[in-house]
Write a protein that holds these residues in place. Structure first.
Motif, PDB file in Angstrom:
ATOM      1  N   GLY A 105     -22.576 -31.120 -46.405  1.00 55.73           N
ATOM      2  CA  GLY A 105     -23.671 -31.303 -47.341  1.00 55.73           C
ATOM      3  C   GLY A 105     -24.244 -32.708 -47.296  1.00 55.73           C
TER       4      GLY A 105
ATOM      5  N   ASN B   9     -21.416 -24.672 -41.028  1.00 61.02           N
ATOM      6  CA  ASN B   9     -20.851 -25.024 -42.329  1.00 61.02           C
ATOM      7  C   ASN B   9     -21.851 -24.706 -43.453  1.00 61.02           C
ATOM      8  OD1 ASN B   9     -19.259 -26.332 -44.436  1.00 61.02           O
ATOM      9  ND2 ASN B   9     -18.117 -27.208 -42.741  1.00 61.02           N
ATOM     10  N   ILE B  10     -21.445 -25.054 -44.673  1.00 58.56           N
ATOM     11  CA  ILE B  10     -22.047 -24.459 -45.868  1.00 58.56           C
ATOM     12  C   ILE B  10     -23.575 -24.535 -45.942  1.00 58.56           C
ATOM     13  CG2 ILE B  10     -21.514 -26.533 -47.265  1.00 58.56           C
ATOM     14  CD1 ILE B  10     -21.159 -23.072 -48.722  1.00 58.56           C
ATOM     15  N   SER B  11     -24.157 -25.723 -45.731  1.00 57.70           N
ATOM     16  CA  SER B  11     -25.615 -25.829 -45.892  1.00 57.70           C
ATOM     17  C   SER B  11     -26.314 -25.032 -44.803  1.00 57.70           C
ATOM     18  CB  SER B  11     -26.071 -27.286 -45.825  1.00 57.70           C
ATOM     19  OG  SER B  11     -25.370 -28.061 -46.763  1.00 57.70           O
ATOM     20  N   CYS B  12     -25.792 -25.106 -43.588  1.00 53.72           N
ATOM     21  CA  CYS B  12     -26.394 -24.359 -42.489  1.00 53.72           C
ATOM     22  C   CYS B  12     -26.208 -22.855 -42.707  1.00 53.72           C
ATOM     23  CB  CYS B  12     -25.804 -24.805 -41.156  1.00 53.72           C
ATOM     24  SG  CYS B  12     -26.384 -26.460 -40.685  1.00 53.72           S
TER      25      CYS B  12
ATOM     26  N   MET C 188     -29.003 -26.232 -38.057  1.00 49.06           N
ATOM     27  CA  MET C 188     -29.171 -27.220 -36.984  1.00 49.06           C
ATOM     28  C   MET C 188     -28.138 -27.018 -35.877  1.00 49.06           C
ATOM     29  SD  MET C 188     -26.511 -29.589 -36.955  1.00 49.06           S
ATOM     30  CE  MET C 188     -27.284 -31.048 -36.256  1.00 49.06           C
TER      31      MET C 188
ATOM     32  N   CYS D 228     -23.809 -25.804 -35.905  1.00 51.03           N
ATOM     33  CA  CYS D 228     -23.135 -25.979 -37.186  1.00 51.03           C
ATOM     34  C   CYS D 228     -23.233 -24.689 -37.983  1.00 51.03           C
ATOM     35  CB  CYS D 228     -23.764 -27.116 -37.992  1.00 51.03           C
ATOM     36  SG  CYS D 228     -23.082 -27.203 -39.666  1.00 51.03           S
TER      37      CYS D 228
ATOM     38  N   CYS E 147     -19.764 -29.341 -40.098  1.00 50.60           N
ATOM     39  CA  CYS E 147     -20.953 -30.086 -40.542  1.00 50.60           C
ATOM     40  C   CYS E 147     -21.202 -31.331 -39.692  1.00 50.60           C
ATOM     41  CB  CYS E 147     -20.784 -30.488 -41.999  1.00 50.60           C
ATOM     42  SG  CYS E 147     -22.092 -31.555 -42.620  1.00 50.60           S
ATOM     43  N   LEU E 148     -22.424 -31.453 -39.169  1.00 53.14           N
ATOM     44  CA  LEU E 148     -22.768 -32.594 -38.324  1.00 53.14           C
ATOM     45  C   LEU E 148     -23.569 -33.660 -39.089  1.00 53.14           C
ATOM     46  CD1 LEU E 148     -23.651 -30.937 -34.879  1.00 53.14           C
ATOM     47  CD2 LEU E 148     -21.568 -32.124 -35.531  1.00 53.14           C
ATOM     48  N   GLY E 149     -23.641 -33.511 -40.407  1.00 50.88           N
ATOM     49  CA  GLY E 149     -24.301 -34.548 -41.186  1.00 50.88           C
ATOM     50  C   GLY E 149     -25.815 -34.540 -41.053  1.00 50.88           C
ATOM     51  N   ALA E 150     -26.379 -33.339 -40.967  1.00 51.04           N
ATOM     52  CA  ALA E 150     -27.844 -33.225 -40.934  1.00 51.04           C
ATOM     53  C   ALA E 150     -28.248 -32.050 -41.824  1.00 51.04           C
ATOM     54  CB  ALA E 150     -28.334 -33.020 -39.509  1.00 51.04           C
ATOM     55  N   CYS E 151     -27.562 -31.932 -42.954  1.00 54.39           N
ATOM     56  CA  CYS E 151     -27.602 -30.711 -43.767  1.00 54.39           C
ATOM     57  C   CYS E 151     -28.966 -30.421 -44.374  1.00 54.39           C
ATOM     58  CB  CYS E 151     -26.561 -30.814 -44.858  1.00 54.39           C
ATOM     59  SG  CYS E 151     -25.069 -31.653 -44.290  1.00 54.39           S
TER      60      CYS E 151
HETATM   61  S1  FES Z   1     -23.709 -28.120 -43.032  1.00 53.10           S
HETATM   62 FE1  FES Z   1     -24.678 -28.002 -41.091  1.00 53.10          FE
HETATM   63  S2  FES Z   1     -25.195 -30.062 -40.710  1.00 53.10           S
HETATM   64 FE2  FES Z   1     -24.126 -30.192 -42.599  1.00 53.10          FE
END
Ligand code: FES
Ligand code: FMN
Ligand code: SF4
Lengths: 164, 426
Positions: free
Chosen positions: B89, A92-95, A140, A90, A131-135
């Motif tokens: 998120g 995406n933003i949090s990662c 991850m 992942c 995003c895989l929903g483990a932010c």
């Molecule tokens: S942004 Fe990576 S798991 Fe949600």
């Protein structure tokens, strides 16, 4: 064109598909198409062939085109062979905020391939995913059915070394 | 106190088992309703009074949604749970499925009773294998123990539920795309009206609710609407799960009272990791406009307060951006996401998300032109209100938000061809 042969779907897969079919109303077998595609993809290793998609169409009494549409719309269906282990990272933003850039760099470096590629020995494929929903466990990745969270270079080494 | 509703089993050893759930009073709400024959209208009234609002992102009042269902009409109806959890998120529904699946099942059954449905489907995103296995096991346990099936607790009410696994598509979180997907089709949103309460799954009246919404129901029935309401504030009832991510000492899912100050939530997370400073917060999932950190310190975590600050509580995903984050990089990543996930049906969304992503890529990599900033703003504005589903808005709102407060970082990228802050500035 020859009629698709649903013998391509083995007995275990058929039993599995039948369990999904049973969840939906009797005249709504098509609802099981996503499960069926996943099951035959697993049966085949990690990807779908046209023959397998046709076999699913046959098995669920669907038009082939509708099966192809589903198989190409969703990102978890693969249409070409991959390495034994598909590593989904992942970014995406949090990662990203928590360092997925370094994770990607480490994996690319360690496996000597770029994102989207497969190692020469066909052991690993790297795939960038959303995003895989483990932010809150960022950064991850997913390998097979498992999530690996709070990654760093050292942890990745241990995980990859532990794979058969 | 935290963890009183969806996370009430979390302190137990194996929180996901039927035994654990029964030990905190599980399935007693369903039993009470069915054995005391409480009319569905009364439960719907309670849910309205509790001020429970949809936890999937839109915040629509749940009791009101249920009241739209033609519960007395003949024929099949459905309750559908949305566990697609794809808004960047957000990672709370995953933990409900992993740690308290029975409460979701009980919530689905009560919802089914209220809307006149005897069948439920839980749409779980395809990557969630562990959560799916937990949920499916819980279904099995519930069936064997008689909490799902025919004539529950000796009443006339029959109810069973099944899980459906997705295949990797954010758009399937949109409720009508989700219905299409259960029907075995591409996940493309339907044009509305007709709304699902009239024409839903297989064309039958259907209510779709988020995992957290449904998992809250048994506790509302047990402890009362007033109890729940008082955990939040008027119009913003209850507790809420917040998925907090970023460079914090203890990121995670926190179930706290609605209306808790953001500063307290930040404290629960142990504050920022050493060496990181709070810069800004995306308070409700990637679609919600970013709010500068200082301003956020005065905001409380509820729908109305976050809206007054110019953003949305959305799915409750609190993404913490620190002083190392370049806002151009952040928006470029999000724009790429929306381009990838647009289903392509509506021209403004398909073309607009592509255009935004393209312009952002250009600015990020040092090829941005001066007019690009205004162009971005215009393209984002042109998508809004012209699409079948809310993904168009979801893609536009972050653009508007980032440009409003961080225009200087975009300008810097155009002028200096590098980031103003963070590693990319060197
Ligand atoms: S942004 Fe990576 S798991 Fe949600
Ligand atoms: C693009 C898009 C993605 C969405 N993703 C989700 C999701 O992952 N989970 C969810 O519960 N709701 C999601 N929603 C909201 C649903 O459409 C719907 O409003 C919600 O499931 C209703 O449940 P609630 O009233 O309990 O919140 C999404 C909406 C859009 C437009
Ligand atoms: S707004 Fe975008 S995602 Fe939604 S239906 Fe239109 S093209 Fe598809």
């Amino acid at each position: 064109m020859p009629q698709a042969n649903n013998e391509l779907i083995n007995t275990a897969s058929r039993e599995d598909i039948d369990q999904w079919v049973a969840k939906y109303p009797a005249d709504k077998k098509q609802s099981a198409v996503m499960a069926a595609l996943r099951i035959v993809q697993d049966q085949n290793g990690c990807w779908l062939t046209t023959e397998l998609m046709d076999a699913v169409a046959d098995y669920l009494d669907m038009d082939k085109i509708h099966v192809y549409e589903v198989a190409t719309f969703y990102s978890m269906y693969e249409h070409k062979p991959l390495g034994k282990h598909k590593i989904c990272v992942c970014t995406n933003i949090s990662c990203m905020v928590c360092g997925s850039g370094e994770i990607v760099a480490h994996l690319e470096d360690k496996l000597d391939i770029k994102m989207g590629e497969t190692t020469e020995d066909n052991r690993f494929t790297l795939k960038e995913v959303e995003c895989l929903g483990a932010c809150s466990g960022a950064p991850m990745m997913q390998i097979g059915e498992n999530y690996y969270e709070n990654l760093d270079a050292e942890k990745i080494d241990t995980i990859l070394d532990g794979l058969k | 106190m935290a963890n009183e509703v969806c996370f009430r089993t979390l302190h137990l050893d194996e929180p996901w088992t039927l035994e654990s759930y029964l030990s905190v009073g599980g399935y007693q709400s369903l039993k009470k309703i069915l054995t005391e024959k409480i009319p569905a209208e009364d439960i719907i009234e309670q849910v309205k009074t509790s001020a429970l609002r949809g936890r999937g992102g839109a915040g629509f009042p749940t009791g009101l949604k249920w009241s739209f269902m033609p519960r007395h009409s003949e024929g099949q109806k459905y309750i559908v749970c949305n566990s697609d959890e794809g808004e960047p998120g957000t990672c709370k529904d995953r933990d409900i499925l992993r740690y308290n699946p029975h409460q979701l099942i009980e919530g689905m059954a009560i919802a089914g009773y209220c809307i006149g449905a005897d069948t439920g489907y839980n749409y779980i995103r395809g990557e969630f294998w562990e959560p799916y296995s937990r949920f499916d096991n819980a279904l099995k346990e519930a069936r064997e123990a008689g909490y799902l099936g025919d004539k529950l607790f000796g009443s006339d009410f029959n109810f069973d539920a099944h899980s459906h696994l997705g295949g990797g598509a954010y758009i399937c979180g949109e409720e009508t795309a989700l219905l299409e997907s259960i029907e075995g089709k591409k996940g493309q949103p339907r044009f509305k009206p007709p709304f699902p309460a009239g024409f839903g799954l297989y064309g039958k009246p259907t209510t779709i609710n988020n995992t957290e919404t449904l998992a809250s129901i048994p506790v509302i029935v047990e402890k009362g609407a007033q109890w729940f309401l008082e955990h939040g504030k008027p119009n913003n009832g209850g507790t809420k799960l917040f998925s907090v991510s970023g460079n914090l000492k203890r990121p995670g899912n926190y179930e706290i009272d609605m209306g808790t100050p953001f500063s307290e939530l930040l404290e629960m997370c142990g504050g920022m990791k050493d060496g990181y400073k709070l810069k800004a917060v995306i308070p409700g999932g990637s679609s919600s406009p970013v709010i500068p950190g200082e301003q956020m310190m005065d905001v409380t975590m509820d729908y109305d307060s976050i809206q007054a600050a110019g953003s949305m509580l959305g799915s409750g995903a609190v993404i913490i951006l620190d002083d190392n984050v370049c806002m151009v990089n952040a928006l470029a990543r999000l724009s790429h996401f929306y381009q990838e996930e647009s289903c392509g049906q509506c021209t403004p969304c398909r073309e607009g998300t592509g255009w935004i992503s393209h312009i952002m890529h250009r600015i990020e990599h040092g090829y941005g032109k001066q007019e690009d900033i205004d162009l971005l703003d215009k393209v984002a504005g042109d998508i809004m209100g012209r699409t079948i589903c809310a993904l168009g808005e979801a893609a536009s709102m972050p653009v508007k938000g980032f440009l409003k407060d961080y225009r200087d970082e975009f300008q810097y990228h155009i002028d200096h061809k590098k980031c103003m802050v963070g590693p990319g500035s060197k």
